[in-house]
Design a protein around this motif. Sequence first.
Motif, PDB file in Angstrom:
ATOM      1  N   LEU A 499       0.819  -1.208   0.000  1.00 31.77           N
ATOM      2  CA  LEU A 499       0.000   0.000   0.000  1.00 31.77           C
ATOM      3  C   LEU A 499       0.860   1.269   0.000  1.00 31.77           C
ATOM      4  CD1 LEU A 499      -2.876   1.103   0.082  1.00 31.77           C
ATOM      5  CD2 LEU A 499      -2.775   1.004   2.587  1.00 31.77           C
ATOM      6  N   THR A 502       2.096   2.154  -3.515  1.00 31.95           N
ATOM      7  CA  THR A 502       0.944   2.505  -4.364  1.00 31.95           C
ATOM      8  C   THR A 502       0.475   3.926  -4.069  1.00 31.95           C
ATOM      9  OG1 THR A 502       0.271   0.187  -4.450  1.00 31.95           O
ATOM     10  CG2 THR A 502      -1.383   1.837  -5.023  1.00 31.95           C
ATOM     11  N   GLY A 505       2.898   6.423  -5.389  1.00 31.00           N
ATOM     12  CA  GLY A 505       2.740   6.583  -6.835  1.00 31.00           C
ATOM     13  C   GLY A 505       1.526   7.420  -7.183  1.00 31.00           C
ATOM     14  N   VAL A 506       0.428   7.235  -6.421  1.00 32.13           N
ATOM     15  CA  VAL A 506      -0.776   8.052  -6.656  1.00 32.13           C
ATOM     16  C   VAL A 506      -0.450   9.524  -6.435  1.00 32.13           C
ATOM     17  CG1 VAL A 506      -3.038   8.590  -5.693  1.00 32.13           C
ATOM     18  CG2 VAL A 506      -2.405   6.213  -6.131  1.00 32.13           C
ATOM     19  N   ASP A 534      -4.469   3.187 -10.082  1.00 32.65           N
ATOM     20  CA  ASP A 534      -3.676   3.018  -8.853  1.00 32.65           C
ATOM     21  C   ASP A 534      -4.528   3.217  -7.611  1.00 32.65           C
ATOM     22  OD1 ASP A 534      -1.484   2.547 -10.425  1.00 32.65           O
ATOM     23  OD2 ASP A 534      -0.653   4.580 -10.234  1.00 32.65           O
ATOM     24  N   THR A 535      -5.481   4.131  -7.697  1.00 30.58           N
ATOM     25  CA  THR A 535      -6.357   4.362  -6.541  1.00 30.58           C
ATOM     26  C   THR A 535      -7.195   3.127  -6.257  1.00 30.58           C
ATOM     27  OG1 THR A 535      -6.422   6.731  -7.044  1.00 30.58           O
ATOM     28  CG2 THR A 535      -8.112   5.859  -5.569  1.00 30.58           C
ATOM     29  N   THR A 537      -6.428   0.090  -7.002  1.00 29.56           N
ATOM     30  CA  THR A 537      -5.515  -0.921  -6.440  1.00 29.56           C
ATOM     31  C   THR A 537      -5.269  -0.678  -4.956  1.00 29.56           C
ATOM     32  OG1 THR A 537      -4.425  -1.169  -8.596  1.00 29.56           O
ATOM     33  CG2 THR A 537      -3.217  -1.936  -6.645  1.00 29.56           C
ATOM     34  N   ALA A 538      -5.082   0.601  -4.593  1.00 29.73           N
ATOM     35  CA  ALA A 538      -4.868   0.928  -3.180  1.00 29.73           C
ATOM     36  C   ALA A 538      -6.090   0.596  -2.343  1.00 29.73           C
ATOM     37  CB  ALA A 538      -4.503   2.398  -3.035  1.00 29.73           C
ATOM     38  N   ASP A 541      -6.177  -3.065  -1.838  1.00 24.41           N
ATOM     39  CA  ASP A 541      -5.216  -3.466  -0.799  1.00 24.41           C
ATOM     40  C   ASP A 541      -5.742  -3.161   0.592  1.00 24.41           C
ATOM     41  OD1 ASP A 541      -3.433  -4.458  -2.613  1.00 24.41           O
ATOM     42  OD2 ASP A 541      -2.176  -2.648  -2.689  1.00 24.41           O
TER      43      ASP A 541
END
Length: 685
Positions: A499, A502, A505-506, A534-535, A537-538, A541
């Motif tokens: 997390l 990620t 990166g966001v 990416d959001t 994915t976060a 997670d």
Amino acid sequence: MSLSKRLAERRPLAAALGRRRLAAGLGTFAVLEVIAAVVLAVVVGWSFQDALESFVVTNGLMGCAFAICGAVIAWHRPSNPIGWLFVADGIGHATTAVGAPLAQLLHDNSAPVELQRLALTIFSWSWPWSIGLFLPLALLLFPDGRLVSPRWRPVAWAVVLTSPLFALEMGLSPESPFEGGPSGYLTLSSYDTLQPLWIATELRGLLAFALAIVCLVIRYRRASDTGRRQLLWLLLAAVIAVAFMIPWALVAGTPIFVLLAIPLVPAAVAVAIVRHQLLDIRLVVSRAIAWALLSIVAIGSYAALVAVTDSFISSRFGRSAALTVIVALLIAPVLPRLQRLVDRAMYGDRRDPARVASRVGEELSANPEGGMTGVVSAIRSALRLPYVALSSNGELIATAGSPEPGRPDTTTPLAPPGVVPVELSYGGSPVGVLLIGLRPGESALSVADRNVLALVAVPLAVAVHATQLSAELQASREKLVAAREEERRRLRRDLHDGLGPTLTGVAFTADAAANLVSADPDRASSLLGTLRTDTRTAIADVRRLIDDLRPSALDELGLVGALQQRADQLSWRADGASVSVKVAADSLPTLPAALEVAAYRIATEALTNVVRHSRATAAVVSVRCGSELEIEVTDDGPPNGAWIPGVGLQAMRERAAELGGLFEAGPSPNGGRVHASFPLVVMER
């Protein structure tokens, strides 16, 4: 191996064999001397009374006893000087025994006076060394052949250096043992003028034996269990000898034949050194001491009553019968009291179980958490046992003393030979074993010992059970702490490795999109698309982390609903075949969160194992709630033998144990079965 090495190895064996042959030869020589004395006494026409009055009987018996017992000791323990001292003692007495009838034979046959005097000299000078040197020195060295401490060396040297005084007292006397016969050589005409020296010599002899007795007492106080039993053999011989001599000394003076009790001493010493485990010496000594004390009391009472009531009783009732009745009435209640006192000295408090239980209770209350060593020591001391140990879960947790070797084997693997196991049970279940070492001569525990141990076993079993619970609680705490730290480590790793990057990166993508909105709208739009991915994915997670902590389905659907959802997801086996999963549940109250998670994890892990490892076509998840919460997962898969515990089964077992539950898993006649039950604590709504 070289010839020199073989010769070096054989030298000790040859030396030991040589010492054994020497001991056997010397012992045989003494016995032959006694046989010769008997033959010569018959030849000269002596009656038994004549042989007794000339000390042939007593010296012959003592010569055989000391020589044979000394040879036995020297044969088995050639390095122990006591055996050789006894052999020398026996030869001295045997030589005196053969010297008396030989001198008489020479006198009767008018042999040369020189030869008669030589025989009388041998008669007079042989036996004093036995009493003045060999016997007191052997008592100082009993039982291991060494002095009790270096401080006793001056005493030993004093006994050795002053021993010629007694030989001089006996040998220098000019009086002839036979009427009209000559005296021996090495006599002194002014013998009577040295009377103060002879009195000092007698006092020296008494002091030597008194010091030997003091030494034996010190040894007994310092000795181990084995050493004390060896000393008790000598005590037994002394008690019998004293009980044999005292009545004659008090009533009619000490006759010659009471010396026949002295051979008991070498016999007891030989048994103590070579075979001290022959029988339960404590029992024998307790009985002997009791009867010896009773005999002394009886004789003393008799003498006192004779002195006080002689005229009254003899004139009216007859002294013998009346005094016998009176003494019997006086002594009757004394014997049980004496026996109890002696038994307590020999066997401790075994006839008083409450006292032993009280001592055990005091040890437990003084140190409730780690007092097991004190408890077994208290039991051993209270019952005078050689060895007591306590085992639990197959491991020794406390010991006191050491087991005696050479006993019959027992059925308990932890119990060495000569140790009897006594099971400790709590609530009908065994919690430990009390290991009791048998005393020498015992083949089993006596009824009195078992009665004491049965009383002690109850509080001891409670203490062992409490100790086990404490250990289990500590182990559970350690597991909980370890599991908590492991969970924290996993969360940190997931947050740091998953997390965290990620979200970083966001943030970078959002900054880049913001910078390109005006200059490069197309590039900014592409970055916003990446940002949305990416959001998501976060978010996934985060949900996964939340589900690992506590499945969200439990909060949304409840335990039964979450299980039904999971059952719908697990409807296909690993080989692609379908599995019909049914959830059967009672109406559940509000359960603690930890209990819901444990039940859910166990049920879902069991279902996962069904679809992965079995060939079942149907499975049932049963949730029952009564006095306990029960989770059961069954399937109709074919039996494949016993289940091999893996990570999944171990995890399920630990989850149940953490909440005080029970867990069972394995094949059944109808397929596989996983069952867990938890004590129920209902939460208020």
